[in-house]
Design a protein around this motif. Structure first.
Motif, short mmCIF file in Angstrom:
data_model
loop_
_atom_site.label_atom_id
_atom_site.label_comp_id
_atom_site.label_asym_id
_atom_site.label_seq_id
_atom_site.Cartn_x
_atom_site.Cartn_y
_atom_site.Cartn_z
N THR A 67 39.53 44.06 41.43
CA THR A 67 40.90 44.45 41.10
C THR A 67 41.48 45.24 42.25
N ARG A 68 42.77 45.45 42.15
CA ARG A 68 43.43 46.14 43.25
C ARG A 68 43.03 47.60 43.29
N LYS A 69 42.54 48.12 42.18
CA LYS A 69 42.08 49.51 42.21
C LYS A 69 40.72 49.61 42.85
N MET A 70 39.91 48.60 42.70
CA MET A 70 38.55 48.63 43.21
C MET A 70 38.51 48.24 44.67
N TYR A 82 41.35 34.60 36.63
CA TYR A 82 42.35 35.66 36.59
C TYR A 82 43.28 35.60 37.78
N VAL A 83 43.47 34.41 38.36
CA VAL A 83 44.21 34.35 39.60
C VAL A 83 45.67 34.73 39.41
N ASP A 84 46.18 34.60 38.17
CA ASP A 84 47.59 34.94 38.01
C ASP A 84 47.78 36.30 37.38
N SER A 85 46.76 37.14 37.42
CA SER A 85 46.95 38.47 36.85
C SER A 85 47.59 39.39 37.87
N TYR A 86 48.18 40.48 37.39
CA TYR A 86 48.92 41.32 38.33
C TYR A 86 48.03 42.30 39.05
N ASN A 87 46.77 42.37 38.67
CA ASN A 87 45.94 43.42 39.24
C ASN A 87 44.72 42.87 39.94
N VAL A 88 44.67 41.59 40.20
CA VAL A 88 43.44 40.97 40.67
C VAL A 88 43.66 40.41 42.07
#
Lengths: 234, 171, 386
Positions: B91-94, B124-130
């Motif tokens: 994820t973008r946080k990780m 999850y390619v279309d998730s906002y956080n991945v």
């Protein structure tokens, strides 16, 4: 609240076709006060009907909610007696401040204005025995320009309320979404309200930390669960 | 002639030429030995990124024992590890933490991208956080497909990494 | 000095481990971060005074993949594969609750044999999840045998599930309307043999782990969560049952065929970490009894699912259904507006609710007790972040 009444309208119209066969079953089992029995009749109905007729496409009928009522109508199938008692106590105490949206077996939904929610929640905790909040969900309704926040309350200490989930719903404007927090009454909503703040942008007045919780630290976009936030590519 | 040899410049050239031939003679067996040591002691960092960590944990179990390949979950610091298995969605946080962990590992280090989410973003390619794939932030050596990959697939990925290390030059 | 404060806060946020002295020069801030053997995919910041924790602040979100937003772009059946990823090794329970809610919204009925198969898969998955949790708990207490034995035993259950569904984990087996396919031949005998073998193994687990004097010394009396606190904080699952509240969704609100099964809710009254570690073990034993009864009562033949439709849809409405999973009550609140795609799906997971007990229990405890308390809360970070 007009869309709620419309939803109830649709549901009631579909329910009335099968209300007769339900009345035969509900009268026997719903007079007992223990929640498992009121679920049992649903299982009994589905077992018998699965052998008699094949399942037809859903829009023709609904099996799920056998009883639903708003405060005004009187022609629907009788809602379960125990839940009706609880709802009756709430409306007896608060009168016009609350509006009962529906009463189903083990599920009651009550709509409250933001200014009254703390009184109603305190009454539910102290007098009726709902001692914790299971979850807090926020939904964005851009068509009505409102955000609805719904609290699901449950009870661990009272045996007869074991499976009941009472939902309190409040609505607020989308542009300046502020709601009073229930953290002083139910401590278990602390992280749920924080998540609702960051996902929908609803500010809870009185909550100690209205901050980002699950999203990354450099999140610079609108709150993700709003309907105008589109996922890329869709 | 001996006077010629102990002349400083000529002595330096002699020593350097001797050193060159020595390295050339020993390069192959020394390289083989060092690579052999690296292959059979790949220590992964304990960084679980997402759900594929369950299959990585199952791979460390008694049935699909990866310890026979030398992969021991070193519970010490990441300064002792040389393998990082990106297990699942990043994820973008990780992502900054992953990059920091990769930077802190000493050379030589290898990366296995495990799972469809680490390769391209997967389900999850279309998730906002991945992040769509992890090879945008760290260089990947082996891609192990699957969602989640079976432990046998992970072991095959490790063996491919071992082949890659065998033919690489020591630095 | 503010500049230094800002920079320190910045780097703290980036997860580095630095030492920050506060005004009275006693407290040390530690970040038990995402790259840590003892924390999983989760970070919490603790402030220490010597060896005692005085403040704890959890920081989840490292695996937040936006499940709830993604459900609004897929229809009811397409939502199953990505909704089961939050807990991949307990995936039948997390899709069970979703299927129940969708069936209430759309009015699909599940045939009786399908209900039994769903319940059997749910109980098998509960064993798989609890064994993995036990393995992690053992290894972080230093008991590496307790990592190897459950990991090995759960492979046998995964074999059963693989024969039933086709995949080791992430089965995608439950759909709104029943299950995807019927059990293979000889499944019932295989299952019964596995359960009898497993009950013998449970006795060995008890001897080596729960009666181990070192484990008992480390876990007894540590992290006491009183009954009033447990109810007030709204925890769920084995954490609640270890504090003396005998609450189980399978008894309180029986779904599918659980009203025909006779079982007892396992709970303990001591409310310390040992109780929170022992209650899942008792649950596993009870689950074996439930499995035997389910296999007994399952009808011999019949349909296993309602006729599959491409785009099931129902009238506008909402549904809230709950299921007892390995971590506690897992609830789905689905609002539908008449289209085949849900309008809003809210997942209420047990791990997120139990996270509230973490700062409450860690404050006042020693740093060495941190793994004992944290892992006994049955917290799976991937599920809490959804």
């Amino acid at each position: 609240m007009s869309s709620e009444a419309d939803q109830n309208n649709n549901r009631n119209n579909n329910c009335m076709i099968i209300s007769n066969e339900f009345n035969k079953n509900t009268i026997d089992t719903a007079t007992t006060f223990s929640p498992p029995n009121s679920r049992q009749h649903l299982a009994v109905v589905s077992n018998s009907s699965s052998s008699s007729r094949p399942p037809s496409p859903p829009p023709a009928r609904t099996v799920g909610p056998p009883g639903s009522s708003t405060a005004l109508r009187t022609k629907e199938p009788e809602p379960p007696v125990f839940e009706k008692g609880i709802a009756g106590e709430i409306s007896a105490n608060f009168g016009q401040m609350v509006q009962i949206i529906f009463i189903k077996p083990l599920r009651i939904k009550v709509a409250v204005e933001p200014s009254n929610i703390i009184k109603v929640a305190t009454f539910l905790r102290d007098n009726l025995g709902f001692d914790h909040a299971e979850s807090v969900a926020g939904t964005d309704y851009p068509k009505e320009d409102q955000i609805e926040v719904i609290y699901h309350l449950g009870s661990y200490s009272r045996e007869d309320l074991a499976g009941q989930v009472l939902s309190i719903a409040t609505r607020t404007n989308r542009d300046d979404a502020r709601l009073p927090t229930l953290i002083n009454i139910y401590k278990s909503v602390e992280y749920h309200e924080r998540e609702t703040f960051e996902m929908l942008g609803v500010y809870f007045e009185g909550h100690p930390r209205n901050e980002r919780f699950l999203l990354p630290e450099d999140w610079a976009d609108i709150p993700p669960l709003r309907k105008e936030f589109r996922i890329k590519g869709r | 002639m001996i006077k010629d040899l102990i002349n400083p410049t000529h002595f330096n050239i002699l020593v350097s030429k001797l050193g060159d031939t020595l390295v050339k003679a020993l390069d192959k067996p020394l390289g083989f030995a060092i690579n052999w040591g690296r292959i059979w002691s790949l220590w992964p960092v304990h960084l679980e990124t997402a759900c594929c960590s369950v299959e990585f944990g199952a791979a460390s179990g008694p049935r699909y024992d990866v310890e026979r390949f030398g992969i021991i979950e070193a519970f010490g610091s990441l300064r002792q590890c040389d393998l990082i298995v990106v297990q699942g969605t990043v994820t973008r946080k990780m992502a900054p933490r992953l990059r920091m962990v990769y930077d802190q590992m000493p050379d030589p280090k290898y990366v296995i991208a495990m799972g469809a989410c680490a390769i391209t973003g997967g389900l999850y390619v279309d998730s906002y956080n991945v992040l769509p794939g992890v090879d945008g932030i760290i260089p990947v050596d082996v891609y192990v497909p699957g969602c989640p990959p079976r432990p046998e697939t992970l072991i095959q990925g490790t063996m491919l990494l071992q082949e890659k290390i065998k033919v690489s030059k020591i630095r | 000095m503010e500049d230094l404060e800002d920079r320190i806060n910045e780097s703290q946020k980036m997860g580095m481990q630095i030492i920050k002295e506060s005004d009275d020069d006693r407290l040390m801030t530690l970040s038990v971060g995402p790259q840590h053997p003892g924390s999983g995919h989760f970070r919490f910041v603790v402030k220490l005074d010597g060896d005692y924790i005085v403040h704890c602040d959890p920081d989840p979100g490292y695996v937040h993949r936006g499940e709830e937003k993604m459900t609004e772009y897929r229809n009811f059946i397409q939502n199953i594969p990505h909704l089961e990823r939050p807990v991949i090794h307990d995936s039948t329970n997390i899709t069970y609750s979703y299927s129940l809610a969708v069936e209430e919204l759309t009015g699909i009925e599940v045939p009786r044999r399908g209900q039994f198969i769903r319940a059997i898969a749910s109980e098998l998955n509960r064993q798989v999840y609890t064994l993995y949790w036990l393995a992690i708990y053992g290894i972080f207490l230093g008991h590496s045998t307790m990592f190897m034995w459950p990991t090995g035993d759960r492979e046998l259950f995964i074999d059963l599930l693989e024969a039933l569904t086709g995949a080791r984990v992430t089965h995608a087996f439950n759909i709104p309307g029943g299950v995807r396919n019927d059990v293979p031949n000889g499944f019932k005998d295989r299952c019964l043999r596995q359960i009898s073998y497993y009950e013998k193994r449970l006795k060995e687990y008890e001897d080596i782990f729960y009666n181990n004097p070192l484990v008992r010394q480390r876990t007894e009396g540590v992290g006491i969560l009183t009954k009033e606190d447990a109810i007030r904080l709204g925890v769920t699952g084995s954490v609640l049952r270890a504090s003396g509240v005998p609450y189980d969704i399978r008894k309180a609100e029986p779904y599918d065929v659980y009203n025909e099964i006779d079982f007892k809710v396992q709970y303990m009254k001591t409310a310390d970490s040992f109780a929170r570690a022992y209650v899942p073990f008792l649950d596993m034993r009870e689950s074996c009894h439930i499995l035997r009864q389910l296999l007994d009562k399952m009808p011999e033949a019949g349909e296993v699912r309602a006729k599959l439709q491409a785009n099931p849809r129902g009238p506008p409405g909402e549904a809230y259904r709950r299921v007892e999973s390995g971590r506690g009550s897992l609830g789905y609140y689905i609002i539908s507006d008449g289209t085949p795609k849900p309008y809003r799906v809210k997942i209420s997971v047990g791990s997120f609710r139990n996270m509230l007990a973490l700062p409450h229990l860690l404050v006042g405890a020693k740093m060495g007790d941190m793994p004992v308390i944290y892992w006994a809360l049955n917290y799976w970070p991937v599920e809490a972040d959804r």
